[in-house]
Design an enzyme around this catalytic site. Structure first.
Site, short mmCIF file in Angstrom:
data_model
loop_
_atom_site.label_atom_id
_atom_site.label_comp_id
_atom_site.label_asym_id
_atom_site.label_seq_id
_atom_site.Cartn_x
_atom_site.Cartn_y
_atom_site.Cartn_z
N HIS A 188 0.82 -1.22 0.00
CA HIS A 188 0.00 0.00 0.00
C HIS A 188 0.85 1.27 0.00
O HIS A 188 0.34 2.35 -0.30
CB HIS A 188 -0.98 0.00 1.17
CG HIS A 188 -0.38 0.27 2.51
ND1 HIS A 188 -0.11 -0.71 3.44
CD2 HIS A 188 -0.02 1.44 3.10
CE1 HIS A 188 0.39 -0.16 4.54
NE2 HIS A 188 0.46 1.13 4.36
N ASP A 234 0.14 -7.71 1.61
CA ASP A 234 0.51 -6.29 1.58
C ASP A 234 2.03 -6.11 1.57
O ASP A 234 2.57 -5.25 2.27
CB ASP A 234 -0.11 -5.55 2.77
CG ASP A 234 -0.10 -4.03 2.57
OD1 ASP A 234 0.15 -3.59 1.44
OD2 ASP A 234 -0.32 -3.30 3.54
N SER A 254 4.71 2.52 7.84
CA SER A 254 4.32 1.38 7.01
C SER A 254 5.48 0.91 6.14
O SER A 254 6.10 1.71 5.43
CB SER A 254 3.14 1.75 6.11
OG SER A 254 1.97 1.94 6.86
#
Length: 515
Positions: free
Chosen positions: A150, A180, A253
């Protein structure tokens, strides 16, 4: 007498040992961050590659500075650039479906938005560049970088900023939305400092961890905490998250979660927060999942997961009892469509207890192990059938090629006269009733008409419109069949009977008490 904690009972020998250890630590030569990075690059070895095979009890370190200096050269900031459409400042804003849409397109608004069918809608638009920030880490000296999918999804350009301040463009090698995870590549004239994956299964609740990344676009940042929980599942099929209270925020992230050995045991992916900031509940995808995905993306540019070709559900205590199983574990097969398992002779009602030489704990365990198994290779699978173990050899297919399917229409109650049993009213399916509840007109079984909200059927989740096709692992097409199966279960000393129930085309097993 006052209560004393264990720290009050240090003996003279213990104190002497502590002094000796402190002196030995003080005599160790300090290694600068630059020296550590250069040494790792020259030797083509991962940073913090000290022998960590011996498991030691962890104590709270006086500082994390040494560990941060060792691994930080391999942690990167990721900036992505993408093109987005936004309304033209001062331009006319037209309602959807306006008859003037084509007119404004013809007179100088090429960025005018389109609907799904290609027709213009809304107001005139212009293209703008949008930037986003994330984190990642280098896993090979030749520039392989791991991050979250992402972070780079939809990016036109990706730029990597290293701890030294140097920047390099990156290209996408492969990505996997199921976990992911994405793998990037940069070209560097010199070998890059990198880190290696550790064994996330060794991480224990209470172990110290270190998170590095680029939170909220503030640049390189370190945070520490402990492993709060293991084996967390959020929403994905292959989820295996480590929960930590180390501060993780937006921008973290894709960054690494390190063990005290300097090995990556997780990729920081998500947080649970009512306000968008860290409240001490962060989730890192376990390295034992990530490392396999990275290997496949590096080799093939895509994932290649094994596929067994069955639908499964957990084995509950009552299901185990109804089947005469000693323990409630394994994965119960609810359906065997055309595929590898069907070709090998697996049947609905089998309980998979062993896969490729390892015991199957539950459906989630089986799904992950099948996914990790090599595509096209035969594996040994053991099932429990009719109270006995049966060995099968199954050649796995590839999940990515087999995914898909159709969903049936939701069912609704039929109109025939029902019979009440085990907290529900059921009736034999007819072609007319089958058509009404959206199943093939030649279907066989018993349709649930009503469910007593305080009865056993309601407790097990049955609902009007469900179709019962088996009882005691044998087909039922009439009330007489169901009654006979119940009598047989009672004679065998069972406290419950196993039913095969289909809802909207999806099968599952339910054990209902027959006492």
């Amino acid at each position: 007498m006052k209560n004393l904690s264990p720290r009050h009972f240090l003996t003279a020998s213990s104190i002497a040992l502590l002094v000796a250890l402190s002196a030995a630590h003080a005599q160790q030569p300090a290694t600068s961050q630059a020296d550590a990075a250069q040494a790792a690059a020259n030797d083509n070895k991962p940073l913090a590659a000290a022998d960590s095979t011996a498991r030691k009890e962890q104590v709270m370190p006086e500082t994390f500075a040494d560990l941060v200096e060792q691994v930080s050269p391999a942690v990167v900031n990721i900036t992505t650039t993408s093109t987005v459409a936004s309304p033209i400042a001062g331009g006319p804003q037209l309602p959807e479906g306006s008859p003037f849409s084509d007119l404004f397109r013809e007179f100088g608004f090429p960025g005018f938005p389109q609907g799904p069918d290609g027709s213009p809608r809304g107001g005139p638009m212009q293209e703008q560049r949008s930037n986003a920030l994330g984190s990642g880490f280098v896993v090979s000296a030749d520039g392989l970088i791991v991050t979250n999918n992402h972070v780079i999804e939809g990016a036109d350009e990706i730029e990597i900023e290293f701890f030294s301040g140097k920047t390099l463009p990156a290209k996408v090698i492969g990505k996997d939305d199921k976990t992911d995870i994405a793998v990037l590549k940069v070209e560097s004239p010199q070998p890059l400092p990198f880190v290696k994956f550790g064994d996330s299964d060794k991480a224990r609740v209470g172990d110290w961890v270190l998170a590095l990344g680029n939170p909220l676009g503030q640049g390189f940042s370190a945070s520490t905490g402990i492993v709060s929980a293991r084996n967390r599942a959020l929403s994905g099929t292959y989820d295996d998250f480590i929960q930590t209270d180390a501060a993780i925020n937006r921008g973290n992230s894709g960054g690494p979660l390190f063990s005290m050995d300097g090995e990556v045991i997780g990729v920081n992916t998500a947080i649970l927060s009512p306000n968008g900031g860290s409240i001490g509940i962060g989730f890192s995808m376990a390295s034992n999942v990530v490392s396999k995905v990275v290997d496949q993306l590096e080799e093939f540019g895509e994932t290649r997961r094994g596929w067994l070709g069955v639908k499964i559900q957990p084995v509950t205590e009552d299901i185990a009892e109804s089947l005469g199983l000693a323990e409630a574990k394994g994965a119960m097969v609810t359906d065997v469509p055309t595929g590898p398992a069907a070709d090998a002779g697996m049947k609905s009602g089998d309980v998979i207890t062993n896969f490729a030489g390892g015991e199957v704990k539950d459906p989630r365990d089986l799904v992950r192990r099948v996914a990790d198994a090599p595509v096209g290779e035969a594996v040994d699978v053991t099932v429990q059938r009719d109270g006995k173990p049966l060995d099968l050899k199954i050649t796995l297919g590839r999940r990515e090629l087999a995914e898909g399917g159709e969903s049936a229409k939701p069912g609704k109650p039929g109109e025939a006269s029902p019979s009440k049993l085990m907290g529900m009213s059921v009736t034999e399916v007819t072609p007319e009733l089958a058509a009404e509840i959206g199943i093939p007109t030649d279907s066989k079984g018993l349709v649930v008409r009503e469910v007593d909200p305080e009865g056993a059927a309601a407790d097990k989740g049955l609902a009007p419109g469900d179709l019962i096709t088996e009882a005691g692992q044998r087909p039922v097409v009439s009330m007489a069949d169901l009654s006979a199966r119940i009598d047989e279960a009672k004679e065998a000393g069972r406290k419950s009977i196993l039913l095969m129930v289909r809802r909207s085309g999806e099968p599952r097993f339910v054990a209902l008490p027959i006492g």
